[in-house]
Design a protein around this motif. Structure first.
Motif, PDB file in Angstrom:
ATOM      1  N   ASP A 285       0.866  -1.178   0.000  1.00 19.50           N
ATOM      2  CA  ASP A 285       0.000   0.000   0.000  1.00 19.50           C
ATOM      3  C   ASP A 285       0.905   1.230   0.000  1.00 19.50           C
ATOM      4  O   ASP A 285       1.417   1.639   1.038  1.00 19.50           O
ATOM      5  CB  ASP A 285      -0.905  -0.007   1.235  1.00 19.50           C
ATOM      6  CG  ASP A 285      -1.932   1.109   1.226  1.00 19.50           C
ATOM      7  OD1 ASP A 285      -1.688   2.143   0.562  1.00 19.50           O
ATOM      8  OD2 ASP A 285      -2.970   0.982   1.893  1.00 19.50           O
ATOM      9  N   THR A 286       1.119   1.796  -1.171  1.00 17.72           N
ATOM     10  CA  THR A 286       2.058   2.918  -1.271  1.00 17.72           C
ATOM     11  C   THR A 286       1.499   4.182  -0.632  1.00 17.72           C
ATOM     12  O   THR A 286       2.269   5.053  -0.218  1.00 17.72           O
ATOM     13  CB  THR A 286       2.432   3.193  -2.734  1.00 17.72           C
ATOM     14  OG1 THR A 286       1.242   3.340  -3.501  1.00 17.72           O
ATOM     15  CG2 THR A 286       3.286   2.067  -3.303  1.00 17.72           C
ATOM     16  N   SER A 287       0.172   4.278  -0.533  1.00 21.27           N
ATOM     17  CA  SER A 287      -0.404   5.478   0.107  1.00 21.27           C
ATOM     18  C   SER A 287      -0.109   5.484   1.606  1.00 21.27           C
ATOM     19  O   SER A 287       0.050   6.536   2.211  1.00 21.27           O
ATOM     20  CB  SER A 287      -1.909   5.540  -0.130  1.00 21.27           C
ATOM     21  OG  SER A 287      -2.569   4.478   0.539  1.00 21.27           O
ATOM     22  N   LYS A 288      -0.006   4.293   2.184  1.00 26.21           N
ATOM     23  CA  LYS A 288       0.319   4.184   3.615  1.00 26.21           C
ATOM     24  C   LYS A 288       1.785   3.833   3.830  1.00 26.21           C
ATOM     25  O   LYS A 288       2.222   3.689   4.971  1.00 26.21           O
ATOM     26  CB  LYS A 288      -0.552   3.100   4.266  1.00 26.21           C
ATOM     27  CG  LYS A 288      -2.033   3.429   4.283  1.00 26.21           C
ATOM     28  CD  LYS A 288      -2.832   2.322   4.957  1.00 26.21           C
ATOM     29  CE  LYS A 288      -4.315   2.679   4.970  1.00 26.21           C
ATOM     30  NZ  LYS A 288      -5.135   1.589   5.551  1.00 26.21           N
TER      31      LYS A 288
END
Lengths: 112, 114
Positions: free
Chosen positions: A66-69
């Motif tokens: 999860d690149t957003s997190k």
């Protein structure tokens, strides 16, 4: 420190159970790789997941990203005593580089 | 294909001495990186060489140096050894360090400084 974080630091399960390890990193990446290490020996490459991938499977391993997190998880299904080892995530930054930033590792014990 | 090899596997040195470690990457791999692993600090990046040039450098003192040869083999040198340099030194090779290039590690050299 640039190092990523992993949790839990230690995990003890019974054979046949699933093991989940989590990893967080700090900078943008081009990929994230997971490694296994047995008793202070060399690192064995398990799986690589690219920054544009969300999930990847290899045998009993499932990795999510999860690149957003800025986080990743490694799931080992149907664990075996031979899976007992330390597991590390390592992030590789943007561009072409061999520099990996490691998490602190999760020590997994699988009891027969 | 042969894996990454490191020599020697074990070393015992005295404070103040210097040491040279060697790493042969997987055939065709042009990037070699070095890492130090200690119980207290974990795995820390030392430096990376690509096509005989240092491409990246970690936060280690100048006593730690390296080089890469035209056949991609790499050496790292530690001068004026300190007790705190006792560690497992790992090298890793990758094709070029791109998004799909997996990175493989050697078995390591365990250095003990007395």
């Amino acid at each position: 420190s640039q190092q990523g974080e992993e949790d839990p630091q230690a995990l003890s399960i019974q054979e046949g159970e699933n093991a989940t390890m989590n990893c967080s990193y700090k900078t943008s990446i081009n990929n994230l790789q997971w490694y296994r290490q047995n008793s202070g020996r060399g690192l064995v490459h398990l799986i690589l997941i690219r920054s544009n991938e969300r999930e990847k499977h290899s045998g009993r391993l499932r990795v999510t990203l999860d690149t957003s997190k800025k986080s990743s998880s490694l799931l080992i299904t149907a664990s075996r005593a031979a899976d007992t080892a330390s597991y590390f995530c390592a992030s590789r930054g943007s561009g072409n580089t061999g520099k990996l930033i490691f998490g602190q590792g999760t020590t997994l014990q699988v009891k027969p | 294909k042969a894996g990454v090899t490191q020599t020697p596997r074990y070393l015992i040195k005295t404070r103040g001495q210097q040491v040279t470690l060697s790493c042969s990457p997987i055939s065709g791999h042009r990037s070699v990186s070095w890492y130090q692993q200690t119980p207290g600090q974990g795995l820390q990046f030392l430096f990376e060489y690509f096509s005989e040039t240092q491409r990246n450098k970690g936060n280690f003192p100048g006593r730690f140096s390296g080089r890469q040869f035209s056949n991609s083999r790499s050496e790292m040198n530690v001068s004026t050894l300190e007790l705190g340099d006792s560690a497992l030194y790992l090298c890793a090779s990758t094709l070029a360090g791109g998004p799909i290039d997996e990175q493989y590690f050697g078995p390591g050299t365990r250095l003990t400084v007395t």
